[in-house]
Design a protein around this motif. Sequence first.
Motif, short mmCIF file in Angstrom:
data_model
loop_
_atom_site.label_atom_id
_atom_site.label_comp_id
_atom_site.label_asym_id
_atom_site.label_seq_id
_atom_site.Cartn_x
_atom_site.Cartn_y
_atom_site.Cartn_z
N GLN A 147 7.12 -5.76 -26.22
CA GLN A 147 7.97 -5.19 -27.27
C GLN A 147 9.05 -6.20 -27.62
OE1 GLN A 147 9.51 -1.70 -25.40
NE2 GLN A 147 11.31 -2.71 -24.62
N ARG A 148 9.56 -6.13 -28.83
CA ARG A 148 10.60 -7.04 -29.29
C ARG A 148 11.96 -6.37 -29.12
NH1 ARG A 148 8.89 -11.73 -29.01
NH2 ARG A 148 10.45 -12.46 -30.46
N ILE A 149 12.91 -7.07 -28.49
CA ILE A 149 14.25 -6.54 -28.27
C ILE A 149 15.20 -7.37 -29.12
CG2 ILE A 149 16.07 -6.16 -26.59
CD1 ILE A 149 13.85 -5.93 -24.47
N GLY A 150 15.87 -6.73 -30.06
CA GLY A 150 16.80 -7.41 -30.95
C GLY A 150 18.10 -7.76 -30.23
N CYS A 151 18.64 -8.93 -30.54
CA CYS A 151 19.87 -9.39 -29.89
C CYS A 151 20.97 -9.74 -30.89
CB CYS A 151 19.58 -10.62 -29.04
SG CYS A 151 18.41 -10.32 -27.72
N GLY A 152 20.79 -9.41 -32.15
CA GLY A 152 21.78 -9.75 -33.17
C GLY A 152 21.44 -11.09 -33.80
N ASN A 153 22.47 -11.87 -34.14
CA ASN A 153 22.25 -13.20 -34.69
C ASN A 153 23.26 -14.17 -34.06
OD1 ASN A 153 24.66 -12.77 -36.11
ND2 ASN A 153 23.59 -12.03 -37.90
N ALA A 154 23.32 -15.40 -34.54
CA ALA A 154 24.19 -16.40 -33.93
C ALA A 154 25.66 -16.12 -34.18
CB ALA A 154 23.82 -17.79 -34.46
N ILE A 155 25.97 -15.29 -35.16
CA ILE A 155 27.37 -15.00 -35.47
C ILE A 155 27.85 -13.74 -34.75
CG2 ILE A 155 28.94 -14.40 -37.35
CD1 ILE A 155 27.25 -16.19 -39.16
N ALA A 156 27.06 -12.70 -34.74
CA ALA A 156 27.45 -11.43 -34.14
C ALA A 156 26.35 -10.95 -33.19
CB ALA A 156 27.71 -10.39 -35.22
N ALA A 157 26.68 -10.85 -31.91
CA ALA A 157 25.72 -10.38 -30.91
C ALA A 157 25.63 -8.86 -30.95
CB ALA A 157 26.13 -10.83 -29.53
N ASN A 158 24.44 -8.34 -30.76
CA ASN A 158 24.21 -6.90 -30.67
C ASN A 158 23.27 -6.69 -29.49
OD1 ASN A 158 23.78 -4.22 -30.93
ND2 ASN A 158 22.83 -4.30 -32.95
N ASP A 159 23.84 -6.40 -28.33
CA ASP A 159 23.04 -6.32 -27.12
C ASP A 159 22.76 -4.88 -26.67
OD1 ASP A 159 25.60 -5.72 -26.39
OD2 ASP A 159 25.67 -7.07 -24.67
N THR A 160 22.88 -3.91 -27.55
CA THR A 160 22.63 -2.53 -27.15
C THR A 160 21.16 -2.30 -26.79
OG1 THR A 160 22.40 -1.89 -29.47
CG2 THR A 160 24.56 -1.56 -28.47
N GLU A 161 20.24 -2.86 -27.57
CA GLU A 161 18.81 -2.72 -27.24
C GLU A 161 18.49 -3.41 -25.93
OE1 GLU A 161 15.84 -3.42 -30.29
OE2 GLU A 161 17.42 -3.26 -31.80
N ALA A 162 19.09 -4.55 -25.68
CA ALA A 162 18.84 -5.28 -24.44
C ALA A 162 19.39 -4.51 -23.24
CB ALA A 162 19.47 -6.66 -24.50
N ARG A 163 20.55 -3.91 -23.39
CA ARG A 163 21.11 -3.11 -22.29
C ARG A 163 20.25 -1.88 -21.99
NH1 ARG A 163 26.39 -4.47 -20.76
NH2 ARG A 163 27.41 -5.86 -22.24
N GLN A 164 19.74 -1.23 -23.04
CA GLN A 164 18.88 -0.06 -22.84
C GLN A 164 17.59 -0.46 -22.12
OE1 GLN A 164 18.39 1.50 -26.76
NE2 GLN A 164 20.34 2.60 -26.74
N ALA A 165 17.01 -1.57 -22.50
CA ALA A 165 15.78 -2.04 -21.84
C ALA A 165 16.07 -2.44 -20.40
CB ALA A 165 15.19 -3.21 -22.60
N ASP A 166 17.25 -3.01 -20.15
CA ASP A 166 17.61 -3.44 -18.80
C ASP A 166 17.90 -2.24 -17.90
OD1 ASP A 166 17.99 -5.52 -16.96
OD2 ASP A 166 20.17 -5.36 -17.18
N ASN A 167 18.49 -1.19 -18.44
CA ASN A 167 18.78 0.00 -17.65
C ASN A 167 17.51 0.74 -17.26
OD1 ASN A 167 21.52 -0.44 -17.69
ND2 ASN A 167 21.86 0.86 -19.47
N ALA A 168 16.45 0.60 -18.04
CA ALA A 168 15.19 1.26 -17.74
C ALA A 168 14.36 0.48 -16.73
CB ALA A 168 14.38 1.45 -19.02
N ASN A 169 14.79 -0.70 -16.36
CA ASN A 169 14.06 -1.56 -15.44
C ASN A 169 14.26 -1.08 -14.00
OD1 ASN A 169 12.82 -3.64 -14.11
ND2 ASN A 169 13.92 -5.26 -15.16
#
Length: 59
Positions: A22-44
């Motif tokens: 699955q693809r986990i979005g991280c935002g872009n080089a100017i503004a980070a958006n790590d909510t999807e990454a945190r959700q995927a990490d919490n499910a690990n």
Amino acid sequence: MVFVIGVIAMLVPVSIAGPDNQRIGCGNAIAANDTEARQADNANPVNLPIIDEIVPHTD
């Protein structure tokens, strides 16, 4: 011209491959958006606490 291409490249969204391809979005080089990454990490299951680290030893 190179400056304009660089600015456009910084606005392109960045994503990484997660579990089950699955693809986990991280935002872009100017503004980070790590909510999807945190959700995927919490499910690990690797992030579950270890009992020996939570309960103090009685020795």
